[in-house]
Design an enzyme around this catalytic site. Structure first.
Site, PDB file in Angstrom:
ATOM      1  CE1 TYR A 139      -3.848   2.326   1.227  1.00 13.49           C
ATOM      2  CE2 TYR A 139      -2.218   3.171   2.772  1.00 13.49           C
ATOM      3  CZ  TYR A 139      -3.444   3.281   2.151  1.00 13.49           C
ATOM      4  OH  TYR A 139      -4.275   4.339   2.455  1.00 13.49           O
ATOM      5  CG  ASP A 274       1.426  -3.773  19.521  1.00 15.00           C
ATOM      6  OD1 ASP A 274       0.210  -3.962  19.716  1.00 15.00           O
ATOM      7  OD2 ASP A 274       2.268  -3.665  20.427  1.00 15.00           O
TER       8      ASP A 274
HETATM    9  P1  NAP Z   1     -13.189   2.893   1.758  1.00 17.56           P
HETATM   10  O1  NAP Z   1     -14.236   3.272   2.749  1.00 17.56           O
HETATM   11  O2  NAP Z   1     -12.653   1.492   1.806  1.00 17.56           O
HETATM   12  O3  NAP Z   1     -13.763   3.178   0.304  1.00 17.56           O
HETATM   13  C1  NAP Z   1     -13.033   2.804  -0.815  1.00 17.56           C
HETATM   14  C2  NAP Z   1     -13.714   3.366  -2.034  1.00 17.56           C
HETATM   15  O4  NAP Z   1     -12.944   3.013  -3.185  1.00 17.56           O
HETATM   16  C3  NAP Z   1     -15.121   2.816  -2.258  1.00 17.56           C
HETATM   17  O5  NAP Z   1     -15.950   3.843  -2.737  1.00 17.56           O
HETATM   18  C4  NAP Z   1     -14.914   1.763  -3.321  1.00 17.56           C
HETATM   19  O6  NAP Z   1     -16.061   1.534  -4.138  1.00 17.56           O
HETATM   20  C5  NAP Z   1     -13.809   2.414  -4.147  1.00 17.56           C
HETATM   21  N1  NAP Z   1     -13.054   1.449  -4.938  1.00 17.56           N
HETATM   22  C6  NAP Z   1     -12.302   0.423  -4.475  1.00 17.56           C
HETATM   23  N2  NAP Z   1     -11.786  -0.268  -5.498  1.00 17.56           N
HETATM   24  C7  NAP Z   1     -12.217   0.328  -6.646  1.00 17.56           C
HETATM   25  C8  NAP Z   1     -12.039   0.068  -8.031  1.00 17.56           C
HETATM   26  N3  NAP Z   1     -11.285  -0.948  -8.464  1.00 17.56           N
HETATM   27  N4  NAP Z   1     -12.638   0.892  -8.915  1.00 17.56           N
HETATM   28  C9  NAP Z   1     -13.397   1.930  -8.496  1.00 17.56           C
HETATM   29  N5  NAP Z   1     -13.605   2.232  -7.200  1.00 17.56           N
HETATM   30  C10 NAP Z   1     -13.024   1.435  -6.288  1.00 17.56           C
HETATM   31  O7  NAP Z   1     -11.938   3.861   1.853  1.00 17.56           O
HETATM   32  P2  NAP Z   1     -11.771   5.218   2.680  1.00 17.56           P
HETATM   33  O8  NAP Z   1     -11.397   4.840   4.064  1.00 17.56           O
HETATM   34  O9  NAP Z   1     -12.927   6.114   2.418  1.00 17.56           O
HETATM   35  O10 NAP Z   1     -10.449   5.803   2.004  1.00 17.56           O
HETATM   36  C11 NAP Z   1     -10.512   6.867   1.056  1.00 17.56           C
HETATM   37  C12 NAP Z   1      -9.092   7.315   0.752  1.00 17.56           C
HETATM   38  O11 NAP Z   1      -8.481   7.766   1.958  1.00 17.56           O
HETATM   39  C13 NAP Z   1      -8.209   6.194   0.208  1.00 17.56           C
HETATM   40  O12 NAP Z   1      -7.422   6.698  -0.839  1.00 17.56           O
HETATM   41  C14 NAP Z   1      -7.349   5.804   1.400  1.00 17.56           C
HETATM   42  O13 NAP Z   1      -6.115   5.280   0.986  1.00 17.56           O
HETATM   43  C15 NAP Z   1      -7.222   7.122   2.122  1.00 17.56           C
HETATM   44  N6  NAP Z   1      -6.968   7.030   3.576  1.00 17.56           N
HETATM   45  C16 NAP Z   1      -7.827   6.347   4.382  1.00 17.56           C
HETATM   46  C17 NAP Z   1      -7.565   6.282   5.751  1.00 17.56           C
HETATM   47  C18 NAP Z   1      -8.479   5.543   6.692  1.00 17.56           C
HETATM   48  O14 NAP Z   1      -8.153   5.462   7.897  1.00 17.56           O
HETATM   49  N7  NAP Z   1      -9.597   4.997   6.253  1.00 17.56           N
HETATM   50  C19 NAP Z   1      -6.434   6.938   6.278  1.00 17.56           C
HETATM   51  C20 NAP Z   1      -5.597   7.641   5.410  1.00 17.56           C
HETATM   52  C21 NAP Z   1      -5.875   7.691   4.061  1.00 17.56           C
HETATM   53  P3  NAP Z   1     -17.168   0.416  -3.722  1.00 17.56           P
HETATM   54  O15 NAP Z   1     -17.890   0.937  -2.509  1.00 17.56           O
HETATM   55  O16 NAP Z   1     -18.042   0.306  -4.907  1.00 17.56           O
HETATM   56  O17 NAP Z   1     -16.383  -0.836  -3.423  1.00 17.56           O
HETATM   57  P1  GDP Z   2      -2.745   1.252  11.172  1.00 24.24           P
HETATM   58  O1  GDP Z   2      -2.986   2.490  11.959  1.00 24.24           O
HETATM   59  O2  GDP Z   2      -2.395   1.516   9.751  1.00 24.24           O
HETATM   60  O3  GDP Z   2      -1.753   0.358  11.848  1.00 24.24           O
HETATM   61  O4  GDP Z   2      -4.098   0.439  11.049  1.00 24.24           O
HETATM   62  P2  GDP Z   2      -5.280  -0.013  12.012  1.00 24.24           P
HETATM   63  O5  GDP Z   2      -6.366   0.985  11.996  1.00 24.24           O
HETATM   64  O6  GDP Z   2      -5.604  -1.381  11.545  1.00 24.24           O
HETATM   65  O7  GDP Z   2      -4.727  -0.034  13.506  1.00 24.24           O
HETATM   66  C1  GDP Z   2      -3.863  -1.056  13.912  1.00 24.24           C
HETATM   67  C2  GDP Z   2      -3.573  -0.990  15.406  1.00 24.24           C
HETATM   68  O8  GDP Z   2      -4.772  -1.254  16.151  1.00 24.24           O
HETATM   69  C3  GDP Z   2      -2.576  -2.091  15.791  1.00 24.24           C
HETATM   70  O9  GDP Z   2      -1.829  -1.657  16.923  1.00 24.24           O
HETATM   71  C4  GDP Z   2      -3.518  -3.251  16.173  1.00 24.24           C
HETATM   72  O10 GDP Z   2      -2.890  -4.189  17.050  1.00 24.24           O
HETATM   73  C5  GDP Z   2      -4.625  -2.475  16.893  1.00 24.24           C
HETATM   74  N1  GDP Z   2      -5.929  -3.170  16.916  1.00 24.24           N
HETATM   75  C6  GDP Z   2      -6.567  -3.595  18.046  1.00 24.24           C
HETATM   76  N2  GDP Z   2      -7.720  -4.211  17.755  1.00 24.24           N
HETATM   77  C7  GDP Z   2      -7.855  -4.131  16.384  1.00 24.24           C
HETATM   78  C8  GDP Z   2      -8.876  -4.565  15.481  1.00 24.24           C
HETATM   79  O11 GDP Z   2      -9.903  -5.135  15.852  1.00 24.24           O
HETATM   80  N3  GDP Z   2      -8.660  -4.302  14.146  1.00 24.24           N
HETATM   81  C9  GDP Z   2      -7.543  -3.662  13.704  1.00 24.24           C
HETATM   82  N4  GDP Z   2      -7.423  -3.414  12.392  1.00 24.24           N
HETATM   83  N5  GDP Z   2      -6.558  -3.260  14.548  1.00 24.24           N
HETATM   84  C10 GDP Z   2      -6.717  -3.489  15.862  1.00 24.24           C
END
Ligand code: NAP
Ligand code: GDP
Length: 318
Positions: A139, A274
């Site tokens: 990733y 972790d």
């Molecule tokens: P998410 O809830 O998993 O949503 C992913 C989205 O991408 C969905 O709308 C999904 O569509 C779409 N998608 C996945 N594969 C696709 C494909 N092959 N073609 C077209 N669309 C596709 O993700 P999110 O958490 O909102 O993340 C949004 C952005 O923020 C991402 O770029 C992620 O890397 C970044 N980000 C997220 C976090 C976090 O903690 N979540 C932290 C930092 C950065 P469907 O619903 O149709 O599957």
């Molecule tokens: P990260 O921040 O990218 O590492 O992603 P996560 O949101 O998956 O957070 C991971 C951290 O949460 C690690 O320290 C895991 O051990 C802890 N953790 C505890 N319980 C959970 C769980 O149910 N799911 C996930 N994804 N992480 C957990």
């Protein structure tokens, strides 16, 4: 008034995309037409499908959120898929945006892609300064290539492509699948299941000691909209809460338990990984450029997220 900007949001059904949708629906700006698309509209891993999507909507600006996204454990078991899918999606979206003369693209990196061995706090200049944590290298390298591509498209073609770097995100409409979710939605789902079965022990994976900065999805959505309208630099910008708001996984679990009014005990399964110990990021650049922004207090945002899950668990992404 005629819409002068057509803004295409990829990943429109996800955690961040749905938050942006609710923010723009509540504040409706003149001169902007927003289109939120999902994998049902186009498979962005496929060039032809991506091109057809852009030809259909003819966006003038793009917020590119679509990605293969997952928590620590999903990353550890699927590094190749995270690498290939994200590299393909990002290449296609940026190339087609260039071909269709999109005026601006904002893509999304993450604080988890920074080097694992680094000085803290992390800032925007450090993206490429060393290998990422081994748990999510697929990733991380795919995401880092967005920054490389943005600079190259600017240098070679004058494109206005940039990226933002959020810390860990949470909020309504997250992914609650226990295999693939991030920690907050995973723990919300787990505790909800425990309570509904009358259980009194909440097991959190790992030691609970790693530190994280968590941003509420609605706050991140407002920052995306601000960046779309105001941020014009190819250099990435970190979208994170303050360093002082960093908390341990254990503290996040306790806050979730409080929001559910759970009176049982919390235990830690230290046989589970972790991941990265911390990725403390500086939001100094954001604070300088957008000093009036206020983050929602963590306690309040967790309560809203727990209440949302309680009301929507039957239809939430499980
Ligand atoms: P998410 O809830 O998993 O949503 C992913 C989205 O991408 C969905 O709308 C999904 O569509 C779409 N998608 C996945 N594969 C696709 C494909 N092959 N073609 C077209 N669309 C596709 O993700 P999110 O958490 O909102 O993340 C949004 C952005 O923020 C991402 O770029 C992620 O890397 C970044 N980000 C997220 C976090 C976090 O903690 N979540 C932290 C930092 C950065 P469907 O619903 O149709 O599957
Ligand atoms: P990260 O921040 O990218 O590492 O992603 P996560 O949101 O998956 O957070 C991971 C951290 O949460 C690690 O320290 C895991 O051990 C802890 N953790 C505890 N319980 C959970 C769980 O149910 N799911 C996930 N994804 N992480 C957990």
């Amino acid at each position: 008034m005629e819409n002068s900007d057509v803004i295409l949001v990829t990943g429109g059904s996800g955690l961040v995309g749905s938050a942006i949708k609710s923010v723009v629906e509540s504040e409706k700006a003149d001169g902007e037409r927003w289109i939120f698309v999902t994998s049902k509209d186009a498979n962005l891993c496929d060039y032809d499908s991506t091109k057809a999507l852009f030809e259909k909507h003819r966006p003038t600006k793009v917020i590119h959120l679509a990605a293969m996204v997952g928590g620590l454990f999903h990353n550890m078991s699927h590094n190749l898929d995270f690498f290939k899918n994200n590299l393909n999606m990002n290449n296609n979206v940026l190339q087609v945006s260039h071909e269709m003369q999109v005026k601006k693209v904002i893509s999304c990196l993450s604080t988890c892609i920074f080097p694992d061995k680094i000085t803290y706090p992390i800032d925007e200049t450090m993206v490429h300064l060393g290998p990422p944590h081994s748990s999510n290298f697929g990733y991380s390298y795919a995401k880092r290539m967005i920054d490389v591509a943005n600079r190259a498209y600017k240098q070679q073609h004058g494109c206005n492509f940039t990226s933002v770097i959020p810390c860990n995100v949470f909020g309504p409409q997250d992914n609650y699948n226990l295999e693939s979710s991030h920690v907050i939605p995973g723990l919300i789902r787990k505790l909800h299941d425990i309570i509904s079965k009358g259980g009194d022990t909440f097991t959190v994976m790992g030691t609970g000691k790693p530190l994280r900065q968590f941003i509420y999805s609605m706050d991140l959505a407002k920052l995306f909209v601000w960046a779309l309208r105001n941020y014009e630099d190819v250099e990435p910008i970190i979208f994170s809460v303050d360093e002082s708001a960093e908390i341990s996984i254990g503290e996040a679990a306790e806050e979730i338990a409080r929001s559910f009014d759970f009176k049982g005990k919390i235990i830690y399964d230290t046989t589970k990984a972790d991941g990265q110990f911390k990725k403390t990021a500086s939001n100094a650049k954001l604070r300088r450029l957008h000093p009036e922004f206020k983050f929602t207090p963590f306690k309040e945002a967790i309560q809203t997220s727990v209440d949302w899950y309680k009301q929507n668990c039957s239809t939430a992404r499980n």
